[in-house]
Structures are given as C-alpha cells and as structure tokens.
Enzyme design. Structure first.
Site, PDB file in Angstrom:
ATOM      1  N   LYS A  23      65.184  88.726 -26.737  1.00 32.43           N
ATOM      2  CA  LYS A  23      64.424  89.221 -27.962  1.00 32.43           C
ATOM      3  C   LYS A  23      62.985  89.435 -27.732  1.00 32.43           C
ATOM      4  O   LYS A  23      62.474  90.332 -28.507  1.00 32.43           O
ATOM      5  CB  LYS A  23      64.610  88.013 -28.950  1.00 32.43           C
ATOM      6  CG  LYS A  23      64.496  88.246 -30.457  1.00 32.43           C
ATOM      7  CD  LYS A  23      64.622  87.127 -31.322  1.00 32.43           C
ATOM      8  CE  LYS A  23      64.503  87.431 -32.779  1.00 32.43           C
ATOM      9  NZ  LYS A  23      64.890  86.489 -33.718  1.00 32.43           N
ATOM     10  N   ASN A  27      71.061  81.502 -46.488  1.00 29.23           N
ATOM     11  CA  ASN A  27      71.226  80.504 -45.481  1.00 29.23           C
ATOM     12  C   ASN A  27      70.432  79.281 -45.770  1.00 29.23           C
ATOM     13  O   ASN A  27      70.041  79.163 -46.779  1.00 29.23           O
ATOM     14  CB  ASN A  27      70.930  81.185 -44.268  1.00 29.23           C
ATOM     15  CG  ASN A  27      69.159  81.468 -44.264  1.00 29.23           C
ATOM     16  OD1 ASN A  27      68.450  80.597 -44.307  1.00 29.23           O
ATOM     17  ND2 ASN A  27      68.954  82.755 -43.969  1.00 29.23           N
TER      18      ASN A  27
END
Length: 401
Positions: free
Chosen positions: A336, A208
C-alpha cells in the site's frame, strides 16, 4: 535554553505526599517547578517540604504578601509550560471544569494557557459517582489530559479505582508533553477519522466498526504539539477536541469532497478514517420492502482518497495512511505504501490484543520507504504523538531538501 516550567497544583488528598517525590524527580530532570497548594493540602503536607525541593516560595493564598508585588498568579500562569494537578481531588476537579477561581490554585489554573494534566486521586465512591465522571468527561472535552487513577488499596481501607496513578507514569506524561510541545508549530495538519456510512435506502446503510478514537486522538496530539488542525470526521460518538476545526461528513463521497476542499494548504495529512470501499450503485428513494428469500444489491467502488492524495500532492506535503488488516499485515501495508505514493503507513492488525476498533489502546507498526518499526502497546493518544513526531521530522527534512 530556558528551563521549562512545570506548575504543580497540589490539592487536599492523602496522595499529596506523592507530589513531593514527583517534584524531586522533575527537578532532577532539569525542569523548574513551581508549587501551588490549596489550604486543605497544607493539612496533609507542609509547604516547607516543597519549598526545600523547589527553592521557590509555595503559594497558597491569593492574598499572601509577596516581595516583588507582581500579580503572582498571572506571572506564574504566563510562565507555565505545563500545569499538572496532582493529586486532583473530586472538589478541585469540580471547580476547574466550572471555571471557579476562589483560591491561588484555581485562579492560576484558570489564567494559564498551556497544556493541562489532571491526576485524580480519591475514594472509589467519589471517583465513580456520576457527577465526578461527568466532570472528568468535561475536563477531557476542554482539552485537558487525564492520567487515570489506578485500582488499588486506598487509605480509607477500600479497594477500588481511585488510587493516584504511578508517579513514573505521571512523569512520562509530563515529559512527553514538554518534549513535543511546539514540534508542529506553524504547521497545518489534516486528519480524517471515523467510519463512513453508505446509504442503501432512506432507512438503511452499510458501515463499519470504527469508533473514530484513533483519528480524534491524533488530532488532539497535533493540537498539543502546536499545529493548526482540521479534522474531517465520519459519524462518531466522540467529543470534538477543543481548539480543533471539525468538518462533519457521512459517506465516502462526502469525505472525498471535504478532503479535496481542504488538502491543498496542509503540510501533513493523516488518513485515519475507515472509509467504505463500496457503495450501493443505486440508493433507493423509498425503503426497500421485504421480498423473497434473497436480496441482491449491486455495489460500486468508492473513490480511493489516499491514492488521489498521492497523485495530487502539493510540494513538500507529507501523507500518512492507515492499513487495517486481519491477515498478512506487513505485506499488505508495504504494498500500500508503494502503490499509493505516501510517506508512511500505520499498520494495525484487528486480531492483535489491545489493538483495533473501539478500544483506547493500539499496537501499530510504522512503515516508511526504508524503515519499519513496531511500537509497544500504548494509548491511542501516545500512538498519535509517535506518528506525528516522525511526520514532523519528515516534513522538516523535505522542507530543507
């Protein structure tokens, strides 16, 4: 409490007159200021100006007769809580990064063991010269903080980069360092940073765009705040922060194993790495040859390091995760925070101006169980200080509870 001591090193550039205003401002804030000038600086502004403001003798020569006979540059180096070069000329920057010590200023700078800040100011040509740029990179690698010069109309008549940063900006930098110094003394901090690479075959990998800058700046900030820092880093193109222990890894699995090895005796853990969620089920031993119109690769899930830490946390550990999203940022981040049993999530949206991968700035929202706040656009180092200041407070609370 003892007043904190700011040592200002003033070198010979036209911006030297601005150092007088900075001195005045710092004294008003309650700091003790000692000024050391180069011989050249005294051609631009007299020592008397600084002596009138600081009520201390200004030191210029290493061989001055001093009343108390102490080895002056060593006693000042010991007392310094921060050492600021303002203005820092191309010449003085070249000297300090190569360890030259041929006058009072450079000798004291070399002897001092405190946070050091460099505020360059010079003609654009000198600033942009590759040798100056290389020296500034070297200064950063040595752990010095740079207050970048601004673009403006210079004394020589040129317009370009090289004008001394705004005095208030330099002042903020000094105060931030002095106020946070020691906040993490005695604490062990673990930071993960950068991307991971998941191999498909000996030639190719999936990764990434993470540059690792955010994690590296958090590690630098933690070091400046007095922590013992370990940085677990994926493959990045960055200098390792001076005084930080680094463990280099490549894949998510490597990173997971390194975290398992390191986490147990850490007080604060910050997961700033952009870890690959999936890896190829099978890494081919030979290069995958070109064939047909489609190539199908089956991916399997990588271990979730943050969730693992949440489940295996040791007493009083503070765990902070990152959430990088492109949509529904706060809902995803809040979810999260709960699911992974961590103390704080730093949320940033890739599409926000000034945020995200590769850049030097960030715009983040800090989510805790019962508290959410969005910070202004700031440098990644400053974001690091803000994150760590809050985590230090949480750690203290938990220790006392």
């Amino acid at each position: 409490t003892m007043k904190k001591t700011v040592v200002l090193g003033v070198s010979g550039g036209i911006a030297a007159f601005k150092a007088a205003q900075l001195t005045s401002n710092l004294i008003k804030k309650g700091y003790d200021v000692e000024v050391i000038m180069t011989q050249n600086a005294t051609e631009f502004i007299t020592p008397l100006t600084f002596e009138s403001l600081t009520k201390h003798n200004v030191m210029v020569s290493t061989f001055e007769k001093v009343a108390d006979r102490s080895v002056k540059h060593i006693s000042i180096a010991h007392r310094a809580d921060i050492f600021v070069l303002v203005p820092a000329t191309a010449n003085v920057i070249a000297k300090i990064v190569h360890g030259l010590a041929d006058d009072m200023l450079t000798t004291t700078f070399l002897a001092a063991d405190c946070p050091k800040v460099i505020c360059p100011a010079m003609n654009t040509g000198m600033y942009e010269n590759p040798v100056t740029q290389k020296n500034l990179e070297a200064a950063k690698a040595l752990g010095y903080e740079l207050v970048e010069p601004e673009v403006g109309y210079l004394a020589c008549g040129d317009t370009g980069k090289g004008k001394l940063a705004d005095i208030t900006h330099i002042e903020e930098c000094i105060c931030r360092i002095l106020e946070t110094t020691g906040l993490l003394r005695g604490k062990r901090v673990l930071v993960t940073a950068g991307p991971t690479r998941e191999a498909l075959d000996p030639v190719r990998f999936i990764s990434n765009h993470s540059s690792g800058k955010m994690g590296y700046e958090i590690a630098r900030a933690a070091r400046d705040m007095g922590a013992d820092v370990t940085l677990i880093s994926g493959p990045v193109q960055l200098n390792v922060p001076h005084g930080v222990r680094v463990v280099q890894v490549v894949s998510a699995q490597d990173m997971f194993e390194a975290v398992q090895q390191e986490y147990a005796d850490c007080d604060i853990i910050i997961k700033a790495a952009a870890v690959g969620d999936y890896r190829a089920q099978k890494t081919e031993e030979n290069k995958i040859k070109k064939q047909g119109e489609f190539l199908e690769i089956t991916f399997v899930k990588n271990p979730d390091i943050l969730a693992w830490l949440g489940e295996h946390r040791v007493s009083n550990q503070i765990i902070c995760g990152f959430a990088m999203e492109t949509e529904h940022l706060l809902e995803h981040a809040a979810e999260k925070l709960n699911r992974k049993n961590c103390d704080m999530i730093v949320a940033n949206n890739l599409h926000e101006q000034g945020a995200g991968f590769q850049g030097d700035t960030n715009v983040v929202t800090l989510l805790q169980k019962n508290h959410t706040e969005t910070l202004d656009l700031m440098s990644k180092y400053e974001v690091g200080v803000e994150i760590l200041t809050r985590l230090a407070a949480l750690s203290k609370e938990r220790g006392e509870a």
